[in-house]
Design a protein around this motif. Structure first.
Motif, PDB file in Angstrom:
ATOM      1  N   ASP C  68      21.076  19.543  42.448  1.00  0.00           N
ATOM      2  CA  ASP C  68      21.497  19.998  43.774  1.00  0.00           C
ATOM      3  C   ASP C  68      22.926  19.622  44.146  1.00  0.00           C
ATOM      4  OD1 ASP C  68      18.893  20.954  44.041  1.00  0.00           O
ATOM      5  OD2 ASP C  68      18.227  19.000  44.813  1.00  0.00           O
ATOM      6  N   LEU C  69      23.812  19.624  43.188  1.00  0.00           N
ATOM      7  CA  LEU C  69      25.205  19.392  43.541  1.00  0.00           C
ATOM      8  C   LEU C  69      25.914  20.737  43.613  1.00  0.00           C
ATOM      9  CD1 LEU C  69      26.133  16.284  41.351  1.00  0.00           C
ATOM     10  CD2 LEU C  69      25.378  16.362  43.735  1.00  0.00           C
ATOM     11  N   ASP C  70      26.759  20.882  44.623  1.00  0.00           N
ATOM     12  CA  ASP C  70      27.417  22.175  44.821  1.00  0.00           C
ATOM     13  C   ASP C  70      28.597  22.382  43.875  1.00  0.00           C
ATOM     14  OD1 ASP C  70      25.680  22.921  46.793  1.00  0.00           O
ATOM     15  OD2 ASP C  70      26.858  21.957  48.375  1.00  0.00           O
ATOM     16  N   VAL C  71      29.432  21.354  43.799  1.00  0.00           N
ATOM     17  CA  VAL C  71      30.670  21.560  43.046  1.00  0.00           C
ATOM     18  C   VAL C  71      30.749  20.610  41.857  1.00  0.00           C
ATOM     19  CG1 VAL C  71      33.172  21.711  43.191  1.00  0.00           C
ATOM     20  CG2 VAL C  71      31.781  22.204  45.216  1.00  0.00           C
ATOM     21  N   SER C  82      30.371  23.723  34.662  1.00  0.00           N
ATOM     22  CA  SER C  82      31.330  23.669  35.768  1.00  0.00           C
ATOM     23  C   SER C  82      31.106  24.791  36.762  1.00  0.00           C
ATOM     24  CB  SER C  82      32.759  23.782  35.234  1.00  0.00           C
ATOM     25  OG  SER C  82      33.026  22.724  34.358  1.00  0.00           O
ATOM     26  N   THR C  83      31.311  24.498  38.032  1.00  0.00           N
ATOM     27  CA  THR C  83      31.235  25.547  39.039  1.00  0.00           C
ATOM     28  C   THR C  83      32.616  26.095  39.365  1.00  0.00           C
ATOM     29  OG1 THR C  83      31.382  23.954  40.834  1.00  0.00           O
ATOM     30  CG2 THR C  83      29.167  24.550  40.092  1.00  0.00           C
ATOM     31  N   GLU C  90      45.691  25.733  42.372  1.00  0.00           N
ATOM     32  CA  GLU C  90      47.121  25.618  42.661  1.00  0.00           C
ATOM     33  C   GLU C  90      47.496  24.173  42.995  1.00  0.00           C
ATOM     34  OE1 GLU C  90      50.423  28.491  43.707  1.00  0.00           O
ATOM     35  OE2 GLU C  90      48.641  28.576  42.479  1.00  0.00           O
ATOM     36  N   THR C  91      46.698  23.555  43.842  1.00  0.00           N
ATOM     37  CA  THR C  91      47.021  22.177  44.239  1.00  0.00           C
ATOM     38  C   THR C  91      45.783  21.298  44.068  1.00  0.00           C
ATOM     39  OG1 THR C  91      46.358  21.747  46.526  1.00  0.00           O
ATOM     40  CG2 THR C  91      48.116  23.356  46.211  1.00  0.00           C
ATOM     41  N   PRO C  92      46.038  20.016  43.810  1.00  0.00           N
ATOM     42  CA  PRO C  92      44.931  19.087  43.601  1.00  0.00           C
ATOM     43  C   PRO C  92      44.065  18.912  44.849  1.00  0.00           C
ATOM     44  CG  PRO C  92      47.028  17.896  43.738  1.00  0.00           C
ATOM     45  CD  PRO C  92      47.356  19.351  43.667  1.00  0.00           C
ATOM     46  N   HIS C  93      44.642  19.217  45.999  1.00  0.00           N
ATOM     47  CA  HIS C  93      43.912  19.036  47.259  1.00  0.00           C
ATOM     48  C   HIS C  93      42.613  19.836  47.281  1.00  0.00           C
ATOM     49  CE1 HIS C  93      48.083  17.968  47.999  1.00  0.00           C
ATOM     50  NE2 HIS C  93      47.679  17.240  49.008  1.00  0.00           N
ATOM     51  N   LEU C  94      42.600  20.928  46.503  1.00  0.00           N
ATOM     52  CA  LEU C  94      41.420  21.788  46.491  1.00  0.00           C
ATOM     53  C   LEU C  94      40.251  21.158  45.739  1.00  0.00           C
ATOM     54  CD1 LEU C  94      43.358  25.115  45.903  1.00  0.00           C
ATOM     55  CD2 LEU C  94      42.322  24.327  48.048  1.00  0.00           C
ATOM     56  N   LEU C  95      40.500  19.995  45.158  1.00  0.00           N
ATOM     57  CA  LEU C  95      39.418  19.304  44.452  1.00  0.00           C
ATOM     58  C   LEU C  95      38.657  18.354  45.372  1.00  0.00           C
ATOM     59  CD1 LEU C  95      41.466  18.489  41.241  1.00  0.00           C
ATOM     60  CD2 LEU C  95      39.440  19.970  41.316  1.00  0.00           C
ATOM     61  N   GLU C  96      39.001  18.397  46.623  1.00  0.00           N
ATOM     62  CA  GLU C  96      38.444  17.456  47.584  1.00  0.00           C
ATOM     63  C   GLU C  96      36.928  17.554  47.683  1.00  0.00           C
ATOM     64  OE1 GLU C  96      37.439  15.240  50.817  1.00  0.00           O
ATOM     65  OE2 GLU C  96      37.488  17.389  51.313  1.00  0.00           O
ATOM     66  N   ASP C  97      36.385  18.741  47.390  1.00  0.00           N
ATOM     67  CA  ASP C  97      34.943  18.945  47.570  1.00  0.00           C
ATOM     68  C   ASP C  97      34.126  18.674  46.312  1.00  0.00           C
ATOM     69  OD1 ASP C  97      35.899  20.957  46.034  1.00  0.00           O
ATOM     70  OD2 ASP C  97      34.988  22.604  47.180  1.00  0.00           O
ATOM     71  N   VAL C  98      34.765  18.133  45.285  1.00  0.00           N
ATOM     72  CA  VAL C  98      34.052  17.971  44.013  1.00  0.00           C
ATOM     73  C   VAL C  98      32.947  16.914  44.131  1.00  0.00           C
ATOM     74  CG1 VAL C  98      34.270  17.279  41.591  1.00  0.00           C
ATOM     75  CG2 VAL C  98      36.011  18.736  42.635  1.00  0.00           C
ATOM     76  N   ASP C  99      31.727  17.326  43.825  1.00  0.00           N
ATOM     77  CA  ASP C  99      30.591  16.395  43.863  1.00  0.00           C
ATOM     78  C   ASP C  99      30.477  15.616  42.562  1.00  0.00           C
ATOM     79  OD1 ASP C  99      29.482  17.169  46.447  1.00  0.00           O
ATOM     80  OD2 ASP C  99      29.108  19.102  45.478  1.00  0.00           O
ATOM     81  N   TYR C 128      40.138  12.564  39.113  1.00  0.00           N
ATOM     82  CA  TYR C 128      39.465  11.296  38.804  1.00  0.00           C
ATOM     83  C   TYR C 128      39.158  10.484  40.064  1.00  0.00           C
ATOM     84  CZ  TYR C 128      41.805  12.364  34.325  1.00  0.00           C
ATOM     85  OH  TYR C 128      42.283  12.969  33.191  1.00  0.00           O
ATOM     86  N   PHE C 129      39.933  10.736  41.103  1.00  0.00           N
ATOM     87  CA  PHE C 129      39.819   9.897  42.305  1.00  0.00           C
ATOM     88  C   PHE C 129      39.212  10.634  43.494  1.00  0.00           C
ATOM     89  CE2 PHE C 129      43.524   9.016  39.691  1.00  0.00           C
ATOM     90  CZ  PHE C 129      43.110   7.816  39.142  1.00  0.00           C
ATOM     91  N   LEU C 130      39.259  11.964  43.440  1.00  0.00           N
ATOM     92  CA  LEU C 130      38.710  12.738  44.562  1.00  0.00           C
ATOM     93  C   LEU C 130      37.214  12.994  44.403  1.00  0.00           C
ATOM     94  CD1 LEU C 130      41.491  15.421  45.186  1.00  0.00           C
ATOM     95  CD2 LEU C 130      40.737  13.688  46.818  1.00  0.00           C
ATOM     96  N   ALA C 131      36.768  13.089  43.154  1.00  0.00           N
ATOM     97  CA  ALA C 131      35.358  13.414  42.919  1.00  0.00           C
ATOM     98  C   ALA C 131      34.449  12.300  43.435  1.00  0.00           C
ATOM     99  CB  ALA C 131      35.119  13.613  41.426  1.00  0.00           C
ATOM    100  N   THR C 132      33.339  12.690  44.019  1.00  0.00           N
ATOM    101  CA  THR C 132      32.392  11.697  44.541  1.00  0.00           C
ATOM    102  C   THR C 132      31.685  10.972  43.403  1.00  0.00           C
ATOM    103  OG1 THR C 132      32.050  13.210  46.372  1.00  0.00           O
ATOM    104  CG2 THR C 132      30.491  11.393  46.180  1.00  0.00           C
ATOM    105  N   ARG C 133      31.394  11.714  42.336  1.00  0.00           N
ATOM    106  CA  ARG C 133      30.733  11.107  41.175  1.00  0.00           C
ATOM    107  C   ARG C 133      31.539  11.408  39.917  1.00  0.00           C
ATOM    108  NH1 ARG C 133      27.708  13.722  44.352  1.00  0.00           N
ATOM    109  NH2 ARG C 133      26.017  12.736  45.515  1.00  0.00           N
TER     110      ARG C 133
END
Lengths: 246, 453, 193
Positions: C68-71, C82-83, C90-99, C128-133
């Motif tokens: 049940d992980l979205d991203v 991978s989802t 384009e930018t690393p900021h878009l990785l903010e939602d990575v589960d 490496y730092f934005l992902a929750t897991r």
């Protein structure tokens, strides 16, 4: 072998019993001991306050008085550390200094390293807490330090183990400073007393009846706290235990 | 106000002082546990000390090597003589990149330079992202410890601060809850930052990169999102080669917190794609210390904080009592080297117990440095007239044994017959919290003479 | 005179003329009889988990353990779950939602539970730092004893970024209470294949 007995100035004035016990311990072992009458102070209070000129004068004076003895023995790790570690700044190169430096010992260290007695023929049926005074502990290497990664040993405990019926307690902080620190005890009075209270309490909680150690200065500081707070424990210089004083 | 006064205020709240003491002793014990797992611990310390000593003695060479190799990798090197120049370089970089919002990870150097107030004055929003640093920043306080900036605060106080600034639940001071709230709050700051500033733990001359160690990951997040990354380092941070890191990464975290390594040990040899990495090398008085053989070793410090945790005075007086950017034994020697007049009480905030010197991973003889600084305090005439006079008179007495005997005799005769109110008058500082010893009738010398007869 | 010259001159003027040799860093050091076990217990002690994958693919492992992980994003090429493709962003900021980020680790260090992560093909190290897991996949034959061996395997002759990751992000800044999950990953699992 001629031993010059070096009694710290404040001990001469305030602790004649512990000083006499030092003499007795050495004489009981059949050693030839002399107390040079004109000795005063090794200069440590001045040196630790930064007053190096005054300390230097007293160091020179000390060298003159003690340089001709085979060994110089004192009931204080702190004053011996002054001679062995801190005198170099003042006396390096002076005639007799190398000999003085290499042959000045704290009492227990002298017994442990040089005389190596196998029995003391005394009894001390009490639970004892050892106070590892910092200068003896970390400058002279009287025991393994908690900070370092070396095999455990304690010259103090080894010599005290020669005393019959003695029991040792285990402290939570085996080698924390008591907060005396010479002039620190008055210039930083609040911290000094707080540290002393913590140290005494560690011994009390470990159910020690007597706090002993190689430095009367630390014991004086802790006894001052014990007396003020009327605590059920007392301090005793290690020489008095080794001399069989109960 | 010098250290003694501030320290006595800290001690006055005995419960809190003991809480502080225990918290730091706990860290010291964890450090002991970790170091005792390695038979080679003392050997590591020896090697670390020798690496640092060698590098400091050849610092010009290694800095030039570092600059050359970093430049080759496309990094930008700047040199700052002092705090002012450092701050101006940073501001200038931010302005040319149009950066208004900056996230910063822990850097004692930027504290030393007063970077935050300088940038704020110039219209830059600067957010400390280390949790402890963020807490003290919100409270407008200085860090009280170099590794644990908010160690002086209770969770209830942190809770109140967060209530005020982050709108957290009233009276909720659960550390996990507060940390999660800070994570959310700072995540937003990371994602909207225009630039990041980090400190530097090690700069590698041979490869031209810098290493930053954190547990939280804040330095990495900052340095991996915005295009501009500025890393500030003191000149003493350079080491010769990558392989020396094998020694320092083994020592640093074990000494600091008892962890086998920090969670993140990041090696920056490039900016993010399309970004820029600027490194500001700062002297600010450090090169002067190189000439002084008594104090040169203080440059060997790797900022683990172990000497603070072990110092019985620091644990009972708190970081703020020192009044210098870096508190504790290492701060006392650095502060005294920097400005003896301002920091003249710091060499005396020490019992010379030598625990610091033996806990130090790079074997800096800290207590010896403080001992030597005391001599400089006297040389500079900063000891205080009363103390100086007392020591002068007592030294004079000590050169005259008969006089000493006489003084001793009088004191031993007189003090016991004085009323308590006089013995324990205000002038008796010793007697505030302690009894004076019971004075014996005769000195040892007198007994010895009698025995000889 | 430039600040650079001023500083270097001041150092030259003040530093001693002679020095000691640079010591050998390759000192005799701890070796573990069972490196796998040491790595696992050390990683556990810093809040992470180590798992040895047997007769199962990374895909299967993720499907079983991360439900049940979205991203989910991966830099580990053999992984197919991978989802989205991080490198396309384009930018690393878009990785903010990575589960969950499934990433490649180069080798692991037994003494401290760390894994060396350096992947020039990954465009956004922020992952490496934005992902929750984090699930770090490492070759099971590449566990070394200590940092002494570790640094022999590291090369920075070219520009780039690399990091040792030892367990999840953590802090103890509030009353020394250890809290897992400060700014970086809240969960870290090292998967040996």
């Amino acid at each position: 072998m001629k031993i010059g007995l070096f009694i710290p100035c404040f001990m001469n004035e305030l602790y004649p019993k512990a000083s006499m016990a030092t003499l007795k311990v050495l004489e009981n072992l059949g050693l030839d001991v002399e107390y040079p009458m004109n000795q005063t102070c090794c200069g440590q209070p001045m040196a630790n306050s930064g007053c190096y000129l005054e300390a230097k004068e007293l160091a020179k004076r000390f060298l003159k008085i003690f340089k001709d003895y085979d060994y110089i023995v004192a009931p204080s790790g702190s004053c011996v550390a002054m001679v062995r570690v801190n005198y170099a700044q003042f006396l390096e190169g002076e005639e007799g200094f190398e000999h003085l430096k290499n042959n000045t010992y704290e009492l227990v260290e002298f017994l442990h390293d040089v005389i190596k007695p196998t029995t003391m023929n005394v009894s001390f049926p009490y639970r004892v807490g050892i106070h590892n005074s910092c200068h003896g502990h970390r400058e002279l290497g009287m025991a393994s330090m908690s900070e370092r990664n070396f095999p455990e040993f304690s010259k103090i405990k080894k010599i005290l183990s020669l005393v019959d019926d003695i029991e040792f307690v285990t402290l939570r902080r085996n080698d924390e400073c008591c907060g005396f620190g010479g002039i620190f005890s008055v210039t930083q009075e609040a911290i000094s007393v707080a540290m002393g209270i913590d140290r005494v309490n560690d011994h009390l909680n470990a159910k020690a009846e007597v706090i002993t150690g190689i430095d009367m200065s630390c014991l004086m500081h802790m006894q001052g706290i014990i007396d003020r707070q009327k605590l059920p424990i007392k301090t005793m210089h290690i020489a008095q235990i080794l001399a069989g004083e109960l | 106000m010098g250290h003694p006064k501030k320290a006595s205020k800290f001690v006055a709240n005995s419960k809190r002082m003991h809480w502080h003491d225990k918290a730091l002793w706990f860290v010291r014990e964890r450090r002991d546990l970790a170091t005792h797992q390695l038979d080679e611990w003392e050997e590591l310390r020896r090697v670390a000390s020798e690496i640092k000593t060698h590098t400091m003695d050849r610092l010009d060479y290694y800095l030039e090597e570092f600059e050359k190799n970093a430049t080759q990798k496309g990094l930008h090197i700047h040199w700052a003589r002092d705090a002012k120049e450092h701050n101006e370089i940073v501001l200038n970089l931010l302005l040319t990149h149009g950066a208004k919002r900056v996230v910063k990870s822990k850097s004692m150097l930027t504290e030393e330079c007063g970077l935050n107030p300088f940038l704020e004055k110039n219209g830059i929003e600067i957010v400390d992202t280390d949790l402890g640093e963020r807490i003290v920043q919100l409270r407008k306080e200085a860090p009280s410890h170099i590794v644990l900036p908010a160690i002086h605060l209770k969770k209830e106080e942190v809770g109140k601060t967060f209530e005020e600034f982050l709108n957290t639940q009233k009276d909720n001071c659960d550390p996990t809850y507060l940390t999660r709230e800070a994570r959310k709050h700072l995540r937003e700051k990371f994602l909207t930052a225009d630039a990041s500033i980090t400190g530097v733990n090690f700069a590698i001359a041979q490869t031209g990169g810098v290493v930053v160690c954190t547990n939280e990951g804040n330095a990495d997040l900052g340095a991996s999102l915005p295009k501009l990354h500025i890393a500030s380092m003191g000149i003493e941070k350079v080491i010769p080669r990558l392989e020396e890191l094998s020694v320092f990464t083994r020592l640093l975290a074990r000494s600091a917190t008892g962890q086998p390594i920090t969670t993140y040990t990041s090696h920056f040899h490039a900016p993010i794609e399309g970004g820029e990495l600027h490194i500001v090398i700062v002297d600010n008085g450090r090169s002067d210390t190189l000439s002084n053989s008594d104090f040169k070793e203080s440059l060997n410090c790797i900022r683990c904080g172990a000497c603070l945790n072990t110092c019985p005075v620091y644990r009972r007086s708190g970081g703020h009592s020192y009044g210098y950017t870096i508190p504790g034994p290492i701060g006392s020697t650095l502060g005294a080297s920097r400005d003896l007049q301002a920091n003249r009480t710091l060499p005396f905030a020490c019992t010379l117990c030598a625990s610091c010197s033996n806990v130090c991973p790079s074997k800096i003889k800290l207590h010896n440095q403080l001992y030597r600084h005391r001599q400089n305090v006297v040389k500079a005439g900063l000891l205080g007239a009363k103390k100086r006079a007392i020591l002068k008179v007592s030294s004079w007495v000590m050169k005259h044994p008969l006089l000493l005997d006489f003084v001793g005799l009088v004191v031993r005769k007189v003090v016991p017959i004085l009323p308590r109110s006089i013995v324990y008058s205000k002038a008796n500082i010793w007697g505030r919290g302690r009894e004076v010893p019971k004075f014996p009738k005769k000195s040892f010398k007198e007994l010895y003479k009698e025995r000889k007869k | 005179m430039s600040s650079r010259e001023t500083i270097l001159n001041s150092i030259k003027k003040n530093r001693p003329s002679s020095t000691i040799e640079l010591p050998n860093t390759d000192i005799s050091h701890v070796k573990y009889r069972d490196r796998d076990k040491k790595f696992a217990t050390t990683l556990k002690s810093v809040g992470g988990d180590a798992v040895w994958l047997e007769d199962k693919s990374v895909d299967e492992f993720v499907a079983e353990n991360y439900r049940d992980l979205d991203v989910i994003v991966s830099t580990y090429l053999e992984f197919n779950g991978s989802t989205k493709d991080a490198n396309e962003l384009e930018t690393p900021h878009l990785l903010e939602d990575v589960d969950l980020a499934v990433i490649k680790g180069e080798f692991a260090v037994a003494e401290n539970g760390a894994v060396w992560v350096k992947n020039p093909k990954n465009h956004h190290r922020a992952l490496y730092f934005l992902a929750t897991r984090l699930l770090i996949v490492v070759d099971k034959n590449s566990i070394v004893d200590s940092m002494h061996e570790a640094y022999k395997l590291i090369d920075f002759s070219r520009a780039g970024y690399g990091t040792f990751i030892s367990g999840p992000s953590k802090t103890a800044d509030i009353e020394q209470a250890l809290v897992i999950g400060a700014h970086g990953a809240i969960e870290v699992c090292v998967l040996f294949v």
